[in-house]
Design a protein around this motif. Structure first.
Motif, short mmCIF file in Angstrom:
data_model
loop_
_atom_site.label_atom_id
_atom_site.label_comp_id
_atom_site.label_asym_id
_atom_site.label_seq_id
_atom_site.Cartn_x
_atom_site.Cartn_y
_atom_site.Cartn_z
N LEU A 1 -36.71 -54.39 57.32
CA LEU A 1 -35.91 -55.58 57.55
C LEU A 1 -36.34 -56.32 58.81
CD1 LEU A 1 -32.37 -54.19 56.64
CD2 LEU A 1 -33.81 -55.72 55.30
N ILE A 2 -37.53 -56.04 59.31
CA ILE A 2 -38.00 -56.67 60.55
C ILE A 2 -38.04 -58.19 60.43
CG2 ILE A 2 -40.46 -56.48 60.03
CD1 ILE A 2 -38.95 -55.86 63.48
N GLY A 3 -38.40 -58.71 59.27
CA GLY A 3 -38.41 -60.15 59.06
C GLY A 3 -37.02 -60.75 59.20
N ASP A 4 -36.01 -60.05 58.68
CA ASP A 4 -34.63 -60.51 58.81
C ASP A 4 -34.19 -60.51 60.28
OD1 ASP A 4 -34.17 -60.81 55.98
OD2 ASP A 4 -34.10 -58.62 55.88
N TRP A 5 -34.58 -59.48 61.01
CA TRP A 5 -34.22 -59.39 62.43
C TRP A 5 -34.91 -60.50 63.22
CZ3 TRP A 5 -30.60 -56.33 64.74
CH2 TRP A 5 -30.03 -55.35 63.93
N LEU A 6 -36.18 -60.77 62.92
CA LEU A 6 -36.88 -61.85 63.62
C LEU A 6 -36.27 -63.21 63.26
CD1 LEU A 6 -40.59 -60.63 63.35
CD2 LEU A 6 -39.10 -60.63 65.38
N GLY A 7 -35.88 -63.38 62.02
CA GLY A 7 -35.21 -64.61 61.60
C GLY A 7 -33.89 -64.81 62.33
N ALA A 8 -33.12 -63.74 62.47
CA ALA A 8 -31.84 -63.82 63.19
C ALA A 8 -32.08 -64.15 64.66
CB ALA A 8 -31.08 -62.52 63.05
N LEU A 9 -33.12 -63.60 65.23
CA LEU A 9 -33.47 -63.90 66.62
C LEU A 9 -33.84 -65.38 66.77
CD1 LEU A 9 -33.74 -62.48 69.36
CD2 LEU A 9 -36.13 -62.08 68.81
N LEU A 10 -34.59 -65.90 65.83
CA LEU A 10 -34.98 -67.31 65.84
C LEU A 10 -33.75 -68.21 65.71
CD1 LEU A 10 -37.26 -69.44 65.82
CD2 LEU A 10 -37.28 -69.20 63.32
N ILE A 11 -32.86 -67.90 64.78
CA ILE A 11 -31.64 -68.70 64.59
C ILE A 11 -30.78 -68.65 65.84
CG2 ILE A 11 -29.47 -68.82 63.30
CD1 ILE A 11 -31.11 -67.93 60.82
#
Length: 170
Positions: A22-32
C-alpha cells in the motif's frame, strides 16, 4: 497430516498481506496532506479563517484514519499457506472464508508488480485454476512475490508428477 496416498503433507510457506503493497496509497495521502496544508497556508483568505483550518485538519485526519483502517483490515484479513499438496487462502476478519485449492488444479501461476512494487519486491499472484466457480484466484500483497510464485509453480509441477498428471499447454 496424510493424504489418500499415504503421503505426508508438509508446510512449505506461510504469509500474510504485506502492508508495503500500500506504499502508493501512503504516498498519495502524503501528497494530498501537503496540498491541503499548502493551499490553506498560501491563500490569505483561507489562512486567517479558523474554520478553514478546522475543516482542513478534519479532512486530513479522516484521510489518515481511513488509510490506517484500510492497512489494518488488509493485513488482518489475508493469510496464505502453501503445503506440498494445496494452497490455503484465508480471508476476512469477522466473516471468514477459507479457500482450499489443490495444487494439481492450478494450471498457471503468474504475478503482477507495478513500478514501485517492483522496487519493494511485493506484488499480486494470479492463479488460473480448473475450478469452475472461481477459475482465477488473486493473492494480493505478497512479499518476495517472484520467489513465492516460483515456489507455488515448482510445487505444483512436483505434485502433478507425483500424481501422474501430464502438463498440458494452455
Amino acid at each position: 497430516m496424510f493424504d489418500e496416498f499415504g503421503d505426508q503433507e508438509r508446510k512449505l510457506w506461510q504469509g500474510q498481506f504485506s502492508a508495503r503493497s500500500l506504499i502508493g496509497d501512503w504516498l498519495g495521502a502524503l501528497l494530498i496532506t501537503g496540498l491541503l496544508l499548502t493551499t490553506t497556508w498560501n491563500i490569505p483568505v483561507l489562512q486567517n479563517s479558523p474554520k478553514v483550518w478546522l475543516v482542513t485538519g478534519f479532512m486530513i485526519g479522516m484521510l489518515w484514519i481511513a488509510l490506517v483502517g484500510l492497512t489494518l483490515h488488509r493485513k488482518l484479513s489475508h493469510r496464505y499457506e502453501l503445503t506440498s499438496q494445496r494452497l490455503l487462502h484465508r480471508s476476512g476478519i469477522l466473516n471468514r472464508k477459507l479457500r482450499r485449492l489443490d495444487l494439481i488444479d492450478i494450471d498457471d501461476v503468474s504475478y503482477f508488480q507495478g513500478p514501485l512494487q517492483s522496487m519493494l519486491d511485493i506484488g499480486r499472484i494470479e492463479l488460473t485454476t480448473r475450478d469452475q466457480d472461481q477459475p482465477r484466484l488473486f493473492l494480493p500483497g505478497i512479499a518476495s512475490v517472484r520467489q513465492v510464485a516460483a515456489l507455488i509453480d515448482h510445487t505444483r509441477r512436483i505434485e502433478r508428477q507425483t500424481r501422474g498428471i501430464r502438463e498440458q499447454s494452455i
